[in-house]
Design an enzyme around this catalytic site. Structure first.
Site, PDB file in Angstrom:
ATOM      1  N   ASP A 285       0.870  -1.167   0.000  1.00  0.00           N
ATOM      2  CA  ASP A 285       0.000   0.000   0.000  1.00  0.00           C
ATOM      3  C   ASP A 285       0.917   1.231   0.000  1.00  0.00           C
ATOM      4  O   ASP A 285       2.151   1.117   0.139  1.00  0.00           O
ATOM      5  CB  ASP A 285      -0.941  -0.015   1.211  1.00  0.00           C
ATOM      6  CG  ASP A 285      -2.176   0.854   0.953  1.00  0.00           C
ATOM      7  OD1 ASP A 285      -2.171   1.636  -0.023  1.00  0.00           O
ATOM      8  OD2 ASP A 285      -3.143   0.753   1.729  1.00  0.00           O
TER       9      ASP A 285
HETATM   10  C1  BGC Z   1      -5.074   3.160   0.249  1.00  0.00           C
HETATM   11  C2  BGC Z   1      -5.290   2.095  -0.814  1.00  0.00           C
HETATM   12  C3  BGC Z   1      -5.211   2.710  -2.176  1.00  0.00           C
HETATM   13  C4  BGC Z   1      -3.886   3.414  -2.329  1.00  0.00           C
HETATM   14  C5  BGC Z   1      -3.656   4.003  -3.700  1.00  0.00           C
HETATM   15  C6  BGC Z   1      -3.866   4.025  -0.027  1.00  0.00           C
HETATM   16  O1  BGC Z   1      -3.832   5.107   0.820  1.00  0.00           O
HETATM   17  O2  BGC Z   1      -4.969   2.542   1.504  1.00  0.00           O
HETATM   18  O3  BGC Z   1      -6.534   1.482  -0.614  1.00  0.00           O
HETATM   19  O4  BGC Z   1      -5.403   1.714  -3.155  1.00  0.00           O
HETATM   20  O5  BGC Z   1      -3.810   4.445  -1.374  1.00  0.00           O
HETATM   21  O6  BGC Z   1      -4.403   5.108  -3.948  1.00  0.00           O
END
Ligand code: BGC
Length: 778
Positions: free
Chosen positions: A295
């Site tokens: 993530d």
């Molecule tokens: C979130 C994810 C997301 C990623 C990309 C993160 O802050 O937890 O769910 O896919 O950002 O945008």
């Protein structure tokens, strides 16, 4: 120069071979491949790559600064040219993507195409209800089709990889991201996970209308302590396996192409660096063969978690099984593959084999998508013009939104409303197009969503008069209001005083026959980093609602929310409550369809609504404990497992939802009372539509395993069917249970069924059920 041409033609040769194999694969399933058909091509490329280029493939930077025209000169463009980028995410528009892809393919030494990801979470430009809402439809075909449409639109706009589905089980309404998942139940969440993966990837990942799916956030992210986002998770293995892992595993079994690691720790080790999780469980036990992405800055965050410096965290993450580093390569990060993996290699903290393994997985994904075959296959500007936000997609969104709404209360059949007379529409959520898509709607065309006011006017036409007043701001507190209306989802602060707003609303209400109160959460009150400790509707809106109720006119509460709310007072005082979540692009029309009975509501909750925040976490499939409460009414009993100040029961249980008609359940029948281990049991029930409208009912089957080698939940969902029943009609609904449905993970984490007594329940929600029993024999 010559060398460059040489490398490029090597690639072209390779792609020709692949192209043939792609075609021969067309139509075959995208399910997990046990032998990598692209292995030799991938190995050939790997043999051509420098260490920097290899590390480049593992790098997924944010694409924020790239816009058409700038791409060539931006810092990222330079990195792409140098082969230091594997993919980009959240870049919108086919032109921009094409331009960036060109840099990778034509300017970088090996011409390896980029993968383009995005958070296509609940639709693309055509936006469907937030996932929690979508899950309330209990309609897997419909859910699958939303993912299919999202894939069609996103791929038409250059995207080929989506960070969805989010399958984190959550039983804690304080956690803002409860809005992004499918609720509290592992069995139900698994069905949704499969439907979403099927919808995105369909039968052929190489087709230009399918997206590679990324199941997230692995794992247990929804169990963060106290509902505070990014917080610690601590859980027994037996609970993980039985209650939290199944939806991730379901997505893997369905052939999901990638997995995103979660932010939280598990057993004291951040998921991003947790080898047991990412390799032993995911790869060795579940046979996952796709690639794993972190993530956002997940590796770097391991430094703050306190497990080591940048060299330690990057090497730990890679060795644990991470392949791609999302946003690690940002100005303020240290723990990033792009920044320190080379040094970690030199220090002997990782082997080149670890890097190669990750590179191979990413290259394989690019082959699976057909990007080597045609890097521009998702860059068709004509498709972008004709396949996005189409009338057909919008019509489908309207249908899905209506299916997701949950009728929580309907005293004296206030609903459906007549399309006549004068209707007052009041509330800060009544006329806000930009809030209708809800949280995590990166690509949505916010302003093109229809707000409730427009929808009502369209649906009633000249048959009724609609009067509108805002009635209140979102919150008394301006700072708080700003925090819950960000990312362009503002509801402009009304400069009039609270009293002026209220007076206007009351004047409108007093002229009307019925009042629709459009209140609740604004779109950014749930979602990422939107945890709360108060599950009530904001006070200013409660005050507005109470004032409207005092007019004595019938009031319908249209509740906007991204999470279960503790609306005890509203449930007591407001005659009709329709929970619409955040319904998406066609919000206003879909809500109106339900309010006027053009669609009979059939949504059911997939997350328990508590009586108050103190009951949280609350869920239907709890354990009995050694001191269960001895009465069904929930009367307090000293020295039993209950509260002094509130009963144990929730406000609305899992699976709850009303209809404009009524359904009666009778004749629960089992074709046998004793089932051998290799047998099956057929179960049927008669459901009669005893009311005045045709309607759909979600018939739910639960079991209870009465005695186990480990304690078992008091109820577990094991089947459901959404059935249309005409008024006056009786349908016999059939289920079959096999021993697979009775299995669970025991103390030694073996997946087994144990002989003994089982109860079976079938009903309209997890609480109201007919009951029977059978024995599983050896
Ligand atoms: C979130 C994810 C997301 C990623 C990309 C993160 O802050 O937890 O769910 O896919 O950002 O945008």
């Amino acid at each position: 120069m010559n060398k460059q041409i040489h490398f490029k033609s090597a690639l072209i040769l390779i792609t020709t071979v692949i192209c043939l194999s792609c075609n021969s694969n067309t139509g075959t399933s995208s399910k997990t491949i046990s032998e990598n058909p692209f292995e030799s091509q991938v190995d050939s490329i790997l043999g051509l790559m420098t260490l920097e280029e290899k590390i480049g493939q593992l790098n997924l930077p944010v694409s924020g600064d790239i816009t058409t025209g700038q791409a060539r000169s931006s810092n990222i463009a330079k990195k792409i040219e140098e082969g230091k980028v594997g993919g980009l995410f959240n870049i919108k528009s086919v032109e921009k993507i094409k331009e960036v892809q060109k840099i990778a393919v034509e300017k970088s030494r090996l011409g390896i195409p980029l993968i383009f990801g995005m958070d296509v979470i609940h639709g693309y430009e055509t936006t469907f209800p937030i996932p929690l809402g979508l899950s309330a439809s209990w309609d897997m075909e419909l859910i699958e089709k939303t993912a299919q449409i999202a894939a069609k639109e996103a791929t038409a706009d250059g995207i080929n990889w989506t960070f969805s589905p989010m399958v984190d089980i959550s039983r804690d309404a304080r956690w803002g991201r409860v809005s992004e998942g499918s609720g509290e139940d592992a069995y139900y969440g698994s069905q949704v996970a499969k439907a979403m993966v099927r919808g995105y990837q369909q039968e052929d990942l190489t087709a230009n209308h399918t997206l590679m799916s990324c199941v997230k956030h692995f794992a247990l992210y929804g169990a963060s302590e106290a509902g505070r986002d990014y917080n610690t998770v601590d859980m027994s293995r037996i609970r993980m396996y039985n209650e939290y892992f199944p939806p991730y595993k379901a997505a893997i079994d369905e052939g999901v192409g990638s997995v995103m690691a979660s932010f939280n720790e598990i057993d004291g080790v951040p998921a991003t660096g947790n080898k047991w999780l990412l390799t032993d469980v995911l790869r060795d036990d579940w046979n996952f063969e796709g690639f794993i992405v972190t993530d956002y800055t997940g590796i770097h965050e391991m430094i703050a978690h306190g497990v080591g410096d940048e060299y330690q965290v990057t090497s730990q993450a890679l060795k644990a099984g991470i392949d791609m580093d999302m946003a690690g390569d940002s100005p303020d990060t240290k723990g990033a593959f792009a920044k320190v993996l080379k040094a970690s290699l030199e220090k002997g903290l990782v082997d080149i084999a670890d890097i190669d393994r990750a590179v191979k997985r990413i290259l394989t994904a690019k082959y699976q998508l057909g990007l080597f075959d045609d890097p521009y296959k998702y860059c068709d500007t004509e498709r972008a013009k004709t396949e996005i936000f189409t009338q057909e997609h919008k019509a489908f969104a309207r249908k899905v939104s209506a299916e997701s709404m949950v009728l929580l209360k309907n005293e004296n059949n206030v609903l459906p409303l007549e399309k006549s007379g004068t209707i007052a529409l009041v509330g800060p959520l009544a006329n806000t197009a930009v809030n209708m898509a809800g949280t995590w709607s990166v690509a949505t065309n916010q302003k093109a969503s229809n707000p409730l006011l427009d929808g009502l006017k369209t649906v009633v036409g000249d048959n009724a008069t609609i009067l509108y007043a805002k009635g209140s701001n979102v919150d008394y507190d301006l700072d708080y209001e700003k925090r819950v209306t960000m990312f362009g989802k503002d509801i402009p602060r009304d400069e009039r005083t609270d009293k002026q707003l209220l007076d206007e609303a009351l004047a409108v209400a007093n002229k009307s026959d019925v009042i629709i109160a459009a209140i609740g959460e604004s779109a950014e009150l749930s979602g990422e980093s939107s945890s709360v400790t108060n599950l009530q509707i904001p006070q200013v809106q409660k005050d507005l609602l109470n004032a409207l109720l005092e007019t004595g006119k019938p009031v319908v509460l249209v509740l906007f929310t991204g999470r279960p709310l503790a609306i005890v007072e509203e449930n007591e005082n407001v005659p009709a409550i329709l929970n619409v979540w955040f319904p998406g692009s066609e919000a206003g029309l879909a809500i109106s369809d339900v309010l006027f009975g053009d669609v009979n509501p059939s949504g059911k909750l997939t997350a328990t609504f508590p009586m108050n925040v103190g009951q949280v976490p609350i869920f239907y499939n709890q354990k009995n404990t050694g001191r269960p409460l001895g009465n069904k009414e929930g009367k307090f009993q000293k020295f039993k497992s209950n509260y002094i100040d509130v009963r144990n029961e929730p406000l609305y249980p899992f699976g709850y939802g009303l209809s404009y008609t009524t359904f009666e359940y009778a004749n629960l029948k089992l074709d046998k009372t004793s089932v051998p281990m290799d047998g099956k049991i057929n179960i049927s029930v008669e459901v009669t539509n005893s009311g005045n409208y045709d309607g759909k009912e979600v018939i739910q089957l639960y079991i209870r395993d009465l005695i186990g080698s480990v304690t078992r939940p008091v109820k577990e969902l094991k089947g459901f069917q959404k059935v249309f029943i005409e008024k006056g009609e009786t349908k016999t609904v059939r289920f079959t249970l096999s021993v697979e449905d009775l299995k669970f993970y025991n103390y030694d984490l073996e997946f087994i069924a144990e002989p003994g007594d089982f109860e079976v329940f079938i009903g309209t929600n997890s609480d109201a059920c007919l009951k029977s029993k059978f024995v599983l024999t050896n």
